[in-house]
Every structure is written in structure tokens, then in C-alpha cells.
Scaffold this active site. Structure first.
Site, PDB file in Angstrom:
ATOM      1  N   ASP A   1      -8.453   3.670   1.583  1.00 57.66           N
ATOM      2  CA  ASP A   1      -7.379   3.904   2.546  1.00 57.66           C
ATOM      3  C   ASP A   1      -7.952   4.525   3.817  1.00 57.66           C
ATOM      4  O   ASP A   1      -8.362   5.686   3.814  1.00 57.66           O
ATOM      5  CB  ASP A   1      -6.331   4.823   1.932  1.00 57.66           C
ATOM      6  CG  ASP A   1      -5.063   4.908   2.763  1.00 57.66           C
ATOM      7  OD1 ASP A   1      -5.105   4.566   3.966  1.00 57.66           O
ATOM      8  OD2 ASP A   1      -4.034   5.327   2.207  1.00 57.66           O
TER       9      ASP A   1
ATOM     10  N   CYS B   1       0.864  -1.181   0.000  1.00 50.78           N
ATOM     11  CA  CYS B   1       0.000   0.000   0.000  1.00 50.78           C
ATOM     12  C   CYS B   1       0.900   1.230   0.000  1.00 50.78           C
ATOM     13  O   CYS B   1       2.096   1.128  -0.257  1.00 50.78           O
ATOM     14  CB  CYS B   1      -0.998  -0.010   1.151  1.00 50.78           C
ATOM     15  SG  CYS B   1      -0.306   0.288   2.797  1.00 50.78           S
TER      16      CYS B   1
ATOM     17  N   CYS C   1      -1.415   1.055   7.360  1.00 52.08           N
ATOM     18  CA  CYS C   1      -2.851   0.789   7.514  1.00 52.08           C
ATOM     19  C   CYS C   1      -3.269  -0.501   6.809  1.00 52.08           C
ATOM     20  O   CYS C   1      -3.438  -1.536   7.431  1.00 52.08           O
ATOM     21  CB  CYS C   1      -3.688   1.951   6.974  1.00 52.08           C
ATOM     22  SG  CYS C   1      -3.481   3.509   7.853  1.00 52.08           S
ATOM     23  N   ARG C   2      -3.432  -0.430   5.497  1.00 51.96           N
ATOM     24  CA  ARG C   2      -4.013  -1.548   4.745  1.00 51.96           C
ATOM     25  C   ARG C   2      -3.086  -2.750   4.614  1.00 51.96           C
ATOM     26  O   ARG C   2      -3.481  -3.880   4.905  1.00 51.96           O
ATOM     27  CB  ARG C   2      -4.432  -1.069   3.353  1.00 51.96           C
ATOM     28  CG  ARG C   2      -5.515  -0.018   3.387  1.00 51.96           C
ATOM     29  CD  ARG C   2      -5.799   0.566   2.024  1.00 51.96           C
ATOM     30  NE  ARG C   2      -4.648   1.350   1.567  1.00 51.96           N
ATOM     31  CZ  ARG C   2      -4.537   1.870   0.356  1.00 51.96           C
ATOM     32  NH1 ARG C   2      -5.479   1.679  -0.532  1.00 51.96           N
ATOM     33  NH2 ARG C   2      -3.469   2.584   0.024  1.00 51.96           N
ATOM     34  N   SER C   3      -1.859  -2.524   4.151  1.00 51.81           N
ATOM     35  CA  SER C   3      -0.985  -3.680   3.901  1.00 51.81           C
ATOM     36  C   SER C   3      -0.566  -4.391   5.186  1.00 51.81           C
ATOM     37  O   SER C   3      -0.546  -5.630   5.212  1.00 51.81           O
ATOM     38  CB  SER C   3       0.224  -3.307   3.037  1.00 51.81           C
ATOM     39  OG  SER C   3       1.006  -2.295   3.604  1.00 51.81           O
TER      40      SER C   3
ATOM     41  N   ASN D   1       2.350   1.768   4.289  1.00 54.94           N
ATOM     42  CA  ASN D   1       2.622   0.528   5.030  1.00 54.94           C
ATOM     43  C   ASN D   1       2.327   0.671   6.520  1.00 54.94           C
ATOM     44  O   ASN D   1       3.019   0.116   7.362  1.00 54.94           O
ATOM     45  CB  ASN D   1       4.059   0.059   4.791  1.00 54.94           C
ATOM     46  CG  ASN D   1       4.335  -1.364   5.272  1.00 54.94           C
ATOM     47  OD1 ASN D   1       5.417  -1.652   5.771  1.00 54.94           O
ATOM     48  ND2 ASN D   1       3.389  -2.263   5.134  1.00 54.94           N
TER      49      ASN D   1
END
Length: 162
Positions: free
Chosen positions: A131, A11, A16-18, A14
Site C-alpha cells: 500500500d 483495496c 491508491c491501489r484500486s 480506494n
């Protein structure tokens, strides 16, 4: 099986999402007894948060689900990720463009498959994982990430671990 499978989630920052996807896939793989066969990591395309732990919202959602994120720190996607991963899973089209640009800049040919995360969830209308750093909706991200990681693990089991 001769060798393990490597998955890298990518993402922007690096945090939040990933990292959420990394933690969720590790958890699901362990539950299915596949943990020893799958190397799972995450990275970002931007350097704003290098060395930082996952975002407070990500940690809160993972804590609610009883999923560990211990030892996770933000880092940049690198040559080894792109050359060694069997699955490079990007969270949105912007991350996909950034990874493709990095591949061109490094002059490498990735051995793995570049996959947009939402391709794992064809019934969803979203093009990318929103995001939560900007939306604030970490719960939505966890729901999407969990469903997508289940689908990815099913795919890995079908394609690589059978």
C-alpha cells in the site's frame, strides 16, 4: 459474446491501489479494443476517504503513464459489486478477509471469482500489492499494477471474451 465482463478492484481506502488498477485496466482494455466489453470499477473496504479523488501519488504515476483517472471518486464496496462482478480483485489478504466478511454479513453468494491481485503475478515474491499510502512507493505500485492488469486482461480474453 453475449454480455460484458465486470471487474471490481478492492483495496482499503480506494484512493491508491484500486483506483490505479481501475485506470490502468481501462487504459489497457481500450488499447486492445476490449474497452466496450469490460466494465471496470474500484471500491474500498474502509470509509475514510469517501468521495475523494485518487491520492496525489496515484495521480502523479497515472499522469506519467498518460492514463486518465477522470471522474474517479472513492467509494465503498457494496452488495452489487459482490453480486454482479465476474472478477473481484483484492489487493492483499486483509482486503480479501474484509470482502469475505462482508459477503457473510450480507448473506450473499458472489457470482464472480474472488482473486488476490498478486495471484496474477506468480513470479513475484510479494503476497499483496504494497500500500503506497504507507510505503510512499507509488512507482512500485504502478509497475505491479500494470503487469497484473496485463495478466488479468489476458485471462479475461481467454476465459470470457473468446
Amino acid at each position: 459474446m453475449e454480455r460484458g465482463v465486470k471487474v471490481v478492484f478492492v483495496c482499503l481506502g480506494n484512493i491508491c491501489r484500486s483506483p490505479m488498477a481501475e485506470a490502468v485496466l481501462r487504459h489497457l482494455a481500450a488499447q486492445r479494443g476490449q474497452g466496450p466489453y469490460i466494465e471496470i470499477d474500484s471500491a474500498g473496504t474502509g470509509d475514510w476517504h469517501l468521495g475523494a479523488v485518487p491520492h496525489e501519488g496515484t495521480r502523479r504515476e497515472l499522469d506519467r503513464a498518460g492514463i486518465s483517472y477522470e471522474g474517479m471518486r472513492a467509494r465503498l464496496v457494496d452488495r452489487a459489486d459482490l453480486e454482479e462482478a465476474d472478477y473481484i480483485v483484492v489487493m492483499d489478504r486483509s482486503n480479501e478477509r474484509d470482502v469475505q466478511e462482508l459477503v457473510r454479513a450480507l448473506g450473499i453468494v458472489p457470482q464472480g471469482r474472488l482473486l488476490r491481485f498478486m495471484e496474477l503475478l506468480p513470479d513475484e515474491e510479494l503476497d499483496g500489492v504494497p500500500d503506497p499510502y504507507y510505503t510512499g512507493d507509488f512507482e512500485q505500485t504502478r509497475r505491479l499494477v500494470t503487469a497484473g492488469c496485463e495478466a488479468l486482461l489476458d485471462r479475461i480474453e481467454r476465459e470470457r471474451l473468446s
